[in-house]
Design an enzyme around this catalytic site. Structure first.
Site, PDB file in Angstrom:
ATOM      1  N   HIS A 207     101.584  26.444  99.188  1.00  0.00           N
ATOM      2  CA  HIS A 207     100.492  26.280  98.221  1.00  0.00           C
ATOM      3  C   HIS A 207     100.895  25.398  97.027  1.00  0.00           C
ATOM      4  O   HIS A 207     100.230  24.420  96.697  1.00  0.00           O
ATOM      5  CB  HIS A 207     100.094  27.642  97.629  1.00  0.00           C
ATOM      6  CG  HIS A 207      99.611  28.646  98.599  1.00  0.00           C
ATOM      7  ND1 HIS A 207      98.339  28.633  99.105  1.00  0.00           N
ATOM      8  CD2 HIS A 207     100.217  29.747  99.140  1.00  0.00           C
ATOM      9  CE1 HIS A 207      98.167  29.669  99.901  1.00  0.00           C
ATOM     10  NE2 HIS A 207      99.287  30.360  99.946  1.00  0.00           N
TER      11      HIS A 207
HETATM   12  C1  BDR Z   1      99.808  31.508  95.031  1.00  0.00           C
HETATM   13  O1  BDR Z   1     100.253  32.848  94.861  1.00  0.00           O
HETATM   14  C2  BDR Z   1     101.649  32.917  94.901  1.00  0.00           C
HETATM   15  O2  BDR Z   1     102.061  33.956  95.707  1.00  0.00           O
HETATM   16  C3  BDR Z   1     102.148  31.573  95.365  1.00  0.00           C
HETATM   17  O3  BDR Z   1     103.371  31.240  94.742  1.00  0.00           O
HETATM   18  C4  BDR Z   1     101.047  30.633  94.986  1.00  0.00           C
HETATM   19  O4  BDR Z   1     101.233  30.147  93.672  1.00  0.00           O
HETATM   20  C5  BDR Z   1      99.041  31.411  96.342  1.00  0.00           C
HETATM   21  O5  BDR Z   1      97.947  32.286  96.327  1.00  0.00           O
END
Ligand code: BDR
Ligand code: CA
Length: 315
Positions: A241
């Site tokens: 992400h």
């Molecule tokens: C986001 O949530 C976190 O767990 C990850 O690092 C990312 O920033 C994805 O939903």
């Protein structure tokens, strides 16, 4: 001319890849890393940021700790995807930092960077938005020095931490609302709909591990996260992400965005933390945020791979 970049982060496995991508990208100069609670506690995210910068040979970049909790309501739970230490239990495999955390808090470091900057600064915010909301609340006159805030967060088609909400926005909905809805500052939102489509395979990771010691160390941080995403995706891969958001911060336009009015659900119903996107045509003339909806998916994966692989070669 390079873009000055602040990374606000809660490492976090995908945060680790995002940080490496920022370090590996000549279009930006990484002028500060600010940490926030989120995937794990603030103490762990800060320790992880320091260790990761030691791995990446960038202990010159200041790391300042920020918010340990959301603005208003306590965080209901941590993420279970990143393991007990935020790096799948492998934080100890990274080099010990040779310096301390910056004595300034995150907001003060961001303020100092903005005041000193001779051109607009990009803030890539890839954790809960608490630090950024506090910055905007405390120093409204500095908004004009922010070129853009690139936010990893939200989901147009449902969430990951609840059926409606994506983790970063859900962690601190009041802060997210301040940044995305209430402030007049350019924002690009990179939602999980798009980041999910850019998921990388286990083979991609294996190939990255073979590029260098740095690549191998990064991939060594992924087992718990990979196990979570294997279940989520239904195939052997994981979602980077935060690295997708940083790709947009370092290479503006690599993601294709459309402007929409948005809101963030701050009530205590089942949709708390949801990003509400107004896709009605008649709403388009209103103020809003740019939401990244499209990219050349294979090109994006190659871009991240090439950058991270080249970083290792410099060792
Ligand atoms: C986001 O949530 C976190 O767990 C990850 O690092 C990312 O920033 C994805 O939903
Ligand atoms: Ca994150």
């Amino acid at each position: 001319m390079t873009i000055p970049l602040i990374l606000d982060t809660d490492p976090g496995v995908d945060d680790a890849f995002a940080l490496a991508l920022a370090v590996a990208s000549p279009e930006v100069s990484l002028v500060g890393v600010t940490t926030v609670f989120g995937n794990v506690s603030l103490g762990s995210t800060t320790a992880n940021a320091l260790r990761l910068l030691a791995l990446l040979g960038r202990e010159d970049v200041p790391v300042a700790a920020g918010a340990a909790r959301p603005l208003v309501h306590p965080q209901a739970r941590l993420s279970s995807a990143h393991g007990s230490d935020g790096l799948s239990g492998f934080a100890h495999t990274l080099p010990e930092p040779t310096r301390e955390v910056d004595p300034r808090d995150a907001v003060t470091l961001m303020r100092d960077v903005l005041v000193a900057a001779d051109r607009p600064v990009t803030i890539a915010a890839v954790g809960p938005l608490t630090n950024v909301a506090l910055l905007l609340a405390a120093h409204p006159s500095l908004r004009s020095r922010i070129g853009r805030i690139v936010v990893m967060g939200g989901g147009l088609d449902g969430g990951n931490i609840t059926p409606a909400a994506e983790f970063n926005l859900w962690c601190d909905p009041e802060a997210a609302r301040r940044v995305l809805v209430e402030e007049d500052v350019p924002v690009t939102v990179v939602p999980m709909d798009l980041t999910g489509r850019c998921a990388v395979s286990a083979q991609w990771l294996t190939a990255l591990a073979e590029t260098s010691e740095v690549g191998a160390k990064l991939v060594g941080l992924t087992p718990d996260y990979l196990a979570t995403y294997r279940r989520f995706l239904g195939w052997d891969g994981m979602v980077l992400h935060d690295a997708v958001a940083v790709a947009e911060a370092v290479r503006p336009g690599i993601l294709k965005s459309t402007r929409f009015p948005v809101d963030v659900e701050c009530s205590f119903g089942p949709a708390r933390g949801a990003l509400v996107v107004d896709r009605r045509l008649e709403s388009r003339e209103h103020l809003g945020v740019d939401i990244a909806l499209e990219t050349h998916v294979e090109g994006l994966r190659e871009f991240v791979f090439d950058r991270l692989g080249a970083l290792g070669q410099a060792d």
